[in-house]
Design a protein around this motif. Structure first.
Motif, PDB file in Angstrom:
ATOM      1  N   GLY A  22      21.144  11.610   7.846  1.00  0.00           N
ATOM      2  CA  GLY A  22      22.327  12.607   7.287  1.00  0.00           C
ATOM      3  C   GLY A  22      22.420  14.122   7.934  1.00  0.00           C
ATOM      4  N   GLY A  24      20.363  16.554   7.483  1.00  0.00           N
ATOM      5  CA  GLY A  24      18.857  16.898   7.831  1.00  0.00           C
ATOM      6  C   GLY A  24      18.716  16.612   9.142  1.00  0.00           C
ATOM      7  N   LEU A  67       9.250  15.105  -2.068  1.00  0.00           N
ATOM      8  CA  LEU A  67       9.515  16.495  -2.664  1.00  0.00           C
ATOM      9  C   LEU A  67      10.040  16.436  -3.967  1.00  0.00           C
ATOM     10  CD1 LEU A  67      11.598  17.275   0.657  1.00  0.00           C
ATOM     11  CD2 LEU A  67       9.650  18.371  -0.132  1.00  0.00           C
TER      12      LEU A  67
HETATM   13  P1  NAP Z   1      21.569  12.242   2.554  1.00  0.00           P
HETATM   14  O1  NAP Z   1      21.622  11.328   3.639  1.00  0.00           O
HETATM   15  O2  NAP Z   1      21.438  11.291   1.031  1.00  0.00           O
HETATM   16  O3  NAP Z   1      20.223  12.977   2.631  1.00  0.00           O
HETATM   17  C1  NAP Z   1      19.503  13.370   1.652  1.00  0.00           C
HETATM   18  C2  NAP Z   1      18.189  13.408   2.129  1.00  0.00           C
HETATM   19  O4  NAP Z   1      17.176  14.042   0.994  1.00  0.00           O
HETATM   20  C3  NAP Z   1      17.362  12.516   2.591  1.00  0.00           C
HETATM   21  O5  NAP Z   1      16.747  12.884   3.913  1.00  0.00           O
HETATM   22  C4  NAP Z   1      16.603  12.002   1.448  1.00  0.00           C
HETATM   23  O6  NAP Z   1      15.302  11.322   1.826  1.00  0.00           O
HETATM   24  C5  NAP Z   1      15.711  13.416   0.981  1.00  0.00           C
HETATM   25  N1  NAP Z   1      15.322  13.328  -0.048  1.00  0.00           N
HETATM   26  C6  NAP Z   1      16.123  12.864  -1.381  1.00  0.00           C
HETATM   27  N2  NAP Z   1      14.934  12.822  -2.189  1.00  0.00           N
HETATM   28  C7  NAP Z   1      13.955  13.167  -1.700  1.00  0.00           C
HETATM   29  C8  NAP Z   1      12.440  13.043  -2.386  1.00  0.00           C
HETATM   30  N3  NAP Z   1      12.253  13.162  -3.622  1.00  0.00           N
HETATM   31  N4  NAP Z   1      11.514  13.533  -1.260  1.00  0.00           N
HETATM   32  C9  NAP Z   1      11.740  13.830  -0.242  1.00  0.00           C
HETATM   33  N5  NAP Z   1      13.103  13.702   0.360  1.00  0.00           N
HETATM   34  C10 NAP Z   1      14.126  13.172  -0.453  1.00  0.00           C
HETATM   35  O7  NAP Z   1      22.771  13.014   2.161  1.00  0.00           O
HETATM   36  P2  NAP Z   1      23.025  14.394   2.848  1.00  0.00           P
HETATM   37  O8  NAP Z   1      24.662  14.640   2.843  1.00  0.00           O
HETATM   38  O9  NAP Z   1      22.682  14.365   4.312  1.00  0.00           O
HETATM   39  O10 NAP Z   1      22.618  15.571   2.099  1.00  0.00           O
HETATM   40  C11 NAP Z   1      21.729  16.658   2.660  1.00  0.00           C
HETATM   41  C12 NAP Z   1      21.932  17.727   1.907  1.00  0.00           C
HETATM   42  O11 NAP Z   1      23.361  18.107   1.933  1.00  0.00           O
HETATM   43  C13 NAP Z   1      21.968  17.843   0.439  1.00  0.00           C
HETATM   44  O12 NAP Z   1      21.267  18.789  -0.031  1.00  0.00           O
HETATM   45  C14 NAP Z   1      23.267  17.634  -0.166  1.00  0.00           C
HETATM   46  O13 NAP Z   1      23.487  17.932  -1.490  1.00  0.00           O
HETATM   47  C15 NAP Z   1      23.904  18.619   1.015  1.00  0.00           C
HETATM   48  N6  NAP Z   1      25.440  18.364   0.851  1.00  0.00           N
HETATM   49  C16 NAP Z   1      26.014  17.188   1.430  1.00  0.00           C
HETATM   50  C17 NAP Z   1      27.311  17.254   1.308  1.00  0.00           C
HETATM   51  C18 NAP Z   1      28.016  15.897   1.975  1.00  0.00           C
HETATM   52  O14 NAP Z   1      29.348  15.944   1.859  1.00  0.00           O
HETATM   53  N7  NAP Z   1      27.325  14.837   2.286  1.00  0.00           N
HETATM   54  C19 NAP Z   1      28.085  18.074   1.193  1.00  0.00           C
HETATM   55  C20 NAP Z   1      27.435  19.265   0.634  1.00  0.00           C
HETATM   56  C21 NAP Z   1      26.200  19.310   0.533  1.00  0.00           C
HETATM   57  P3  NAP Z   1      15.398   9.811   1.727  1.00  0.00           P
HETATM   58  O15 NAP Z   1      16.202   9.182   2.856  1.00  0.00           O
HETATM   59  O16 NAP Z   1      14.140   9.257   1.858  1.00  0.00           O
HETATM   60  O17 NAP Z   1      16.170   9.516   0.428  1.00  0.00           O
END
Ligand code: NAP
Length: 254
Positions: A22, A24, A67
Motif C-alpha cells: 500500500g 508505505g 508494531l
Molecule cells: P494497508 O495496505 O492496510 O497498510 C497498512 C500497513 O500497516 C501495512 O503495511 C500493515 O502491515 C501495517 N501494519 C498494521 N498493523 C501492524 C502491526 N501490528 N505491525 C506492523 N505493521 C502493521 O493500508 P494503507 O492505505 O497503505 O495505509 C497506510 C497508512 O495510510 C495508514 O496509516 C492509513 O491509516 C493511512 N491512510 C490510508 C488512506 C487510504 O485511503 N488508503 C487514507 C488516509 C490515510 P500488514 O500488511 O502486515 O498488515
C-alpha cells in the motif's frame, strides 16, 4: 540550468513503518528513487518492496517488528541505530482501521486502533526525537494522517480519533523540536486504493459517492503519496514545521 539537490535524499537513511504494501510501499519506493536508503519495518515480508527497490538499483534493509507490541516499539529506534546506523528520517505509516456503527464499536476495536495508529506513532516519534537531539543531529518525521484528521467520517470512530490525535501530536512535537532541528510534519492522504479501503471500494454506493466528490475524478494510488513525503524529508522543506499536507485529489478543497 537546474539544481534539484535540495529535493534529493542522497545519503539519507529513513525508517518507514508498514512498508510491505500500500501507501508505505509507495513511500519506500519514492524515497529510494530520491536516493535515500529505506529501513523497511513491519510484521510481514518486505519481499515485494525489496524487489521493486532492487529493480531500481536502490537501497533497502528490512527489519521485522510487530508494531502493536509497545515494549518492542520502545527499543526499535535504538536497535536500528545500533545495528544499521543513524537515521535521518522516520515515516509513521503503519495503521489499521475498524469499521462499525459507533453504538456497536467494541473496546477491542477502540484499543487496537488507538494503540497502533496513535500510541505506537507517538512512541516512535519520542524515541527518534530523543536519539536525534541527544546526538545533536537534524532529523525529519513524517506522520501519515488522514482526511479523518480534519473530518468525522462514518462508522470509523476509533480511526477518526486516532488520526485527529496524530495531527495534534504532529503539532506539539513541531512546537517542541523545531528549534532543535527536528522537523515534524504530516501528510493527509485522500481515498487511496489499498487494503485499508477494500471494504469501501467493494460497496458500490459508497464508492460512487466518494468518487463523485473527488475533484481529480479518480481514487488515489499508493504511489501518489511518496512525492510529498520526499519533499518533507528533503532539505527543500527545512522551514516547514507542524504542517499537514493533504494529498487527496482536491477532496478537502470541496
Ligand atoms: P494497508 O495496505 O492496510 O497498510 C497498512 C500497513 O500497516 C501495512 O503495511 C500493515 O502491515 C501495517 N501494519 C498494521 N498493523 C501492524 C502491526 N501490528 N505491525 C506492523 N505493521 C502493521 O493500508 P494503507 O492505505 O497503505 O495505509 C497506510 C497508512 O495510510 C495508514 O496509516 C492509513 O491509516 C493511512 N491512510 C490510508 C488512506 C487510504 O485511503 N488508503 C487514507 C488516509 C490515510 P500488514 O500488511 O502486515 O498488515
Amino acid at each position: 540550468m537546474s539544481d534539484l539537490s535540495a529535493f534529493s535524499l542522497d545519503g539519507k537513511r529513513v525508517l518507514v513503518t508498514g512498508a510491505n504494501t500500500g501507501i508505505g510501499q509507495g513511500i519506500a519506493v519514492s524515497i529510494a528513487k530520491a536516493g535515500g536508503e529505506v529501513v523497511a519495518v513491519g510484521r510481514s515480508s518486505m519481499g515485494e518492496t525489496e524487489a521493486r527497490i532492487g529493480a531500481l538499483g536502490g537501497k533497502i534493509i528490512a527489519h521485522r517488528c510487530d508494531l502493536g507490541d509497545h515494549a518492542t516499539v520502545k527499543t526499535l529506534i535504538r536497535d536500528v541505530w545500533e545495528k544499521i546506523g543513524p537515521l535521518d528520517g522516520l515515516v509513521n505509516n503503519a495503521g489499521i482501521i475498524r469499521r462499525a456503527d459507533s453504538v456497536d464499536l467494541t473496546d477491542a476495536d477502540w484499543d487496537e486502533v488507538i494503540d497502533l495508529n496513535l500510541k505506537t506513532s507517538f512512541l516512535l516519534c519520542q524515541a527518534f526525537g530523543r536519539q536525534t537531539m541527544a546526538e545533536g543531529r537534524r532529523g525529519r518525521i513524517v506522520n501519515i494522517a488522514s482526511l479523518l484528521s480534519f473530518q468525522g467520517g462514518i462508522r470509523v470512530a476509533s480511526y477518526t480519533a486516532s488520526k485527529h490525535g496524530l495531527l495534534g501530536i504532529t503539532r506539539i512535537l513541531a512546537n517542541e523540536w523545531a528549534g532543535a532541528g527536528v522537523n515534524v510534519n504530516a501528510i493527509a492522504p485522500g481515498y487511496i486504493e489499498s487494503n485499508n479501503t477494500e471494504a469501501l471500494r467493494a460497496d458500490g454506493g459508497r464508492s460512487a459517492a466518494i468518487l463523485a466528490r473527488i475533484p481529480a475524478n479518480r481514487w488515489g494510488k499508493p504511489d501518489d503519496i511518496g512525492g510529498a513525503v520526499v519533499f518533507l524529508l528533503a532539505e527543500a522543506s527545512s522551514y516547514v514545521h507542524g504542517a499537514t499536507i493533504p494529498v487527496d485529489g482536491g477532496w478537502l478543497a470541496r
